[in-house]
Design an enzyme around this catalytic site. Structure first.
Site, PDB file in Angstrom:
ATOM      1  N   ASP A 238     -43.040  19.997 -31.344  1.00  0.00           N
ATOM      2  CA  ASP A 238     -42.946  19.788 -29.902  1.00  0.00           C
ATOM      3  C   ASP A 238     -41.809  20.659 -29.360  1.00  0.00           C
ATOM      4  O   ASP A 238     -41.046  21.283 -30.112  1.00  0.00           O
ATOM      5  CB  ASP A 238     -42.753  18.297 -29.582  1.00  0.00           C
ATOM      6  CG  ASP A 238     -43.230  17.963 -28.163  1.00  0.00           C
ATOM      7  OD1 ASP A 238     -43.437  18.912 -27.372  1.00  0.00           O
ATOM      8  OD2 ASP A 238     -43.384  16.776 -27.840  1.00  0.00           O
TER       9      ASP A 238
HETATM   10  C1  BGC Z   1     -44.151  17.485 -24.554  1.00  0.00           C
HETATM   11  C2  BGC Z   1     -45.507  17.812 -25.146  1.00  0.00           C
HETATM   12  C3  BGC Z   1     -46.063  19.042 -24.490  1.00  0.00           C
HETATM   13  C4  BGC Z   1     -45.091  20.187 -24.652  1.00  0.00           C
HETATM   14  C5  BGC Z   1     -45.568  21.506 -24.061  1.00  0.00           C
HETATM   15  C6  BGC Z   1     -43.242  18.694 -24.561  1.00  0.00           C
HETATM   16  O1  BGC Z   1     -42.051  18.462 -23.880  1.00  0.00           O
HETATM   17  O2  BGC Z   1     -43.590  16.419 -25.273  1.00  0.00           O
HETATM   18  O3  BGC Z   1     -46.362  16.720 -25.004  1.00  0.00           O
HETATM   19  O4  BGC Z   1     -47.318  19.355 -25.025  1.00  0.00           O
HETATM   20  O5  BGC Z   1     -43.865  19.831 -24.020  1.00  0.00           O
HETATM   21  O6  BGC Z   1     -45.569  21.495 -22.686  1.00  0.00           O
END
Ligand code: BGC
Length: 684
Positions: A238
């Site tokens: 993530d």
């Molecule tokens: C979130 C994810 C997301 C990613 C990309 C992160 O901060 O937890 O769910 O897919 O950002 O935008």
């Protein structure tokens, strides 16, 4: 390989600039927030023609509940209890994304969410592991289509593995302390289902899980996901989660963080660019092996091959605008909004409004709101397309009833209220509709709250209007179950709209007029007060359950306000004749259960039938009931339908222990559906 971010409104992004920088050969993918297809193609040309190995990049994006055509948030979708609907919505989202060059969505989020303080409940399919598993499979199939290389297929991503929804106190990014049993019983099943459905990517979670952050957790990423379930796709970290291993006191520095994530099984990092910057050094210093690197690269390449990116990395640049918002997509968005709203209360049958209603007073911050009706993660949807509640009501009741509009209160605390004006207007109205709710940023990522109640100034409007004595309908838009303890006793009817996307206005208006017969049922419990959390339907029984006042709160009921599965209709459905093809069975048998559902009303309506298993005695004590099957069907006025649940004992009556081993034990099982139940007995 690293995933970097490209696109508008990303002011943190110094890594690539639109006009000057080139695609780094170590860039595996981009989060593509832009709409400029020519730019996406320039990037691909650069990667394919100018990089050493000519490997195309993968463009990903958070397409969570629609891309251009916006649907209700996932939590709302799950309340429609229609797996095929989720499949269709995901197909539309895939098609619209594909047309803009996006070949990978960071969806579905299948974190079984039981704490409404945690804002990301909005992105989940609710509190039940089975429901999350079923919807997960629908979403994966919808995004990925028949074959990944087909036109309009995009890769899905199961996230966030694992246990993120258990963040302490509902505070986002916080650590989680989860028993092995809860992991196997509650957290893991949707992921396993998603892997079996063919999801090609998984995102590791932010949370520290029992002392080992998910992003560096071999038990999760290697032993469970790959060795036990046979996952062959790639794992992406993530956002900055590799770097955050340092904050989590698990890594000494960025090099160490990269090494720990890669060797635990994270194939691609996100945004922090650590793999790009440090893995060469890690290899030179012997901290990782060539095989570690090759393995990660191979997994990513395989997905790129499967997507057909090597054959065709480019996207058509001349896309006619009408290809978005196609008639069927818009119809689906309407249907999803209508079927996911939940009628929580309807005293004295006040809804649908009778034909004698000639003046409706519409009050409250959500009445003319557009952006907050959309919810979190709106991809490329725009507020100007949102139909407001005011517009919906005017359209619905045009000519038949006058709609008076008074703002009543701002959405936030301490914004001016116009209670006096609302009270004056209420005197002349036949019915008062209060449209209230949350700002979109209060839920979603980093949208945690300490109290699930709405701001007092909004509640004050309901309190004041309830004194007028006119029928009072409350409709709210939110990304979580909200506290209704002050509102519930004062309202005659309550409609939970969730965040319905583009067409909430007409969906609500249709429910008020009766054009739409509500059929949503809750996929998540509404606590009576925040202090009841955790509260969910499939709890384990307390030791003194039959002792008066034992294990209860002294200051409030232990019952939630609205239970999982609650939702009213304008039809009345009567369940009867629950039958089993056999009452005694052994492990290899199949048992067919059927129940008759009669619509005794004069209105046709859809009914979602939820089947539960109750296993009263087991070597691992079981929750009071577990959802095992659901189906929703239309039943005409005065008509009836027979719903069937075919039990495969191994699949439906077994349970897991804390090692993830499945057990099927002889003895009694009680099958429950609405107010009916039947007891079955398994023999050796
Ligand atoms: C979130 C994810 C997301 C990613 C990309 C992160 O901060 O937890 O769910 O897919 O950002 O935008």
């Amino acid at each position: 390989m690293t995933i970097l971010v490209l696109g508008n409104n990303d002011n943190k992004n110094n890594l690539e600039s639109k006009h000057t920088k080139k695609t780094s050969p170590l860039t595996g993918a981009f989060i593509f927030r832009d709409t400029d297809i020519a730019w996406a193609n320039r990037l691909q040309h650069d990667a394919v023609e100018n990089s050493r190995l000519g490997i195309p990049v993968l463009l990903g994006y958070d397409v969570i509940h629609g891309y251009r055509t916006l649907f209700p948030i996932p939590l709302a979708q799950s309340c429609a209890w229609d797996a095929d609907l989720v499949y269709r919505l995901s197909r539309v989202a895939a098609k619209e994304s594909y047309l803009t060059g996006v070949r990978w969505t960071f969806s579905p989020m299948i974190d079984v969410a039981r704490d409404p303080r945690w804002g990301r409940v909005a992105e989940s399919y609710g509190e039940d592991p089975y429901a999350n598993s079923v919807y997960c499979v629908s979403a994966v199939r919808g995004y990925q289509g028949q074959k990944l290389s087909d036109r309009y297929s995009i890769a899905s991503c199961l996230k966030h593995f694992g246990g993120y929804a258990y963040s302490q106190g509902g505070r986002d990014y916080h650590p989680t302390d989860i028993s092995d049993l809860s992991l196997w019983e509650t957290v893991f099943p949707p992921y396993k289902a998603g892997v079996e459905a063919g999801a090609v990517t998984v995102m590791s979670a932010f949370n520290d899980l029992n002392g080992v952050p998910a992003t560096a957790n071999r038990f999760l990423l290697q032993e469970t996901l790959r060795e036990r379930w046979g996952f062959e796709g790639f794992v992406v970290a993530d956002w900055c989660a590799v770097e955050q291993l340092i904050n989590q006191r698990f890594a000494a520095d960025t090099l160490d963080a990269g090494v720990k994530a890669l060797t635990a099984g994270v194939d691609m990092d996100m945004y922090d660019d650590i793999y790009n910057r440090y893995m060469g050094r890690a290899l030179a210093e012997g901290l990782i092996s060539q095989a570690d690197l090759d393995q990660a690269v191979r997994r990513i390449l395989r997905v790129k091959f499967e997507l057909g990116l090597f054959e065709n990395p480019y996207t058509e640049e001349q896309v006619p605008e009408k290809i978005y918002f196609e008639k069927e997509s818009v119809a689906l968005a309407h249907r999803a909004a209508e079927e996911s709203m939940v009628l929580l209360k309807n005293e004295k049958g006040i809804l649908p409004l009778s034909a004698s209603v000639k003046k409706i007073l519409l009050v409250g911050p959500m009445a003319t709101d557009r952006r907050n009706m959309m919810g979190t993660w709106i991809a490329r949807a725009t507020p100007d397309r949102v139909e407001t509640i005011y517009e919906g009501l005017r359209q619905e009741f045009g000519g038949q009833a006058e709609i008076m509009l008074v703002e009543g209160a701002g959405i936030r605390e301490n914004t001016p209220t116009f209670v006096e004006e609302a009270l004056r207007a209420a005197q002349t109205a036949d019915v008062v509709v209060v449209a209230m709710g949350e700002e979109y940023g209060w839920s979603g990522e980093n949208g945690s709250v300490a109290s699930i109640d709405l701001p007092a100034s909004q509640v004050e409007v309901v309190r004041a209007l309830s004194q007028v004595g006119k029928p009072l309908v409350v409709a709210f838009a939110s990304g979580r179950p909200i506290g209704l303890s002050e509102i519930e006793p004062r309202a005659d009817a309550i409609v939970c709209m969730w965040q319905p996307g583009y067409y909430g206005g007409s969906a609500l208006a249709g429910i008020l007029s009766g054009r739409v017969n509500p059929s949503g049922k809750l996929s998540i419990t509404f606590p009576l007060v925040t202090g009841q959390i955790p509260v969910f339907y499939n709890y384990r029984q307390n030791a003194r359950v039959s002792w008066k006042n034992n294990g209860k709160y002294a200051d409030c009921s232990e019952r939630p306000l609205y239970e999982f599965g609650h939702g009213l209709s304008y039809s009345t459905f009567v369940y009867s004749e629950l039958k089993a093809s056999r009452r005694e069975f052994s492990a290899g048998d199949r048992i067919e259960l059927s129940v008759k559902v009669r619509n005794t009303s004069e209105r046709g309506g859809k009914e979602a039938v939820l089947w539960y298993v109750d296993d009263p005695v087991a070597s691992v004590s079981q929750p009071v009931r577990k959802l095992k099957h659901f189906e929703k069907r239309w039943i005409p006025a005065g008509g009836e339908a027979v719903f069937v649940f075919e039990i495969d004992p191994q699949r439906d009556l077994s349970f897991v222990d804390r090692t993830g081993q499945s057990h099927l034990e002889p003895g009694e099982f009680i099958i429950r559906v609405a107010d009916q139940s039947i007891s079955l007995r398994m023999v050796e």
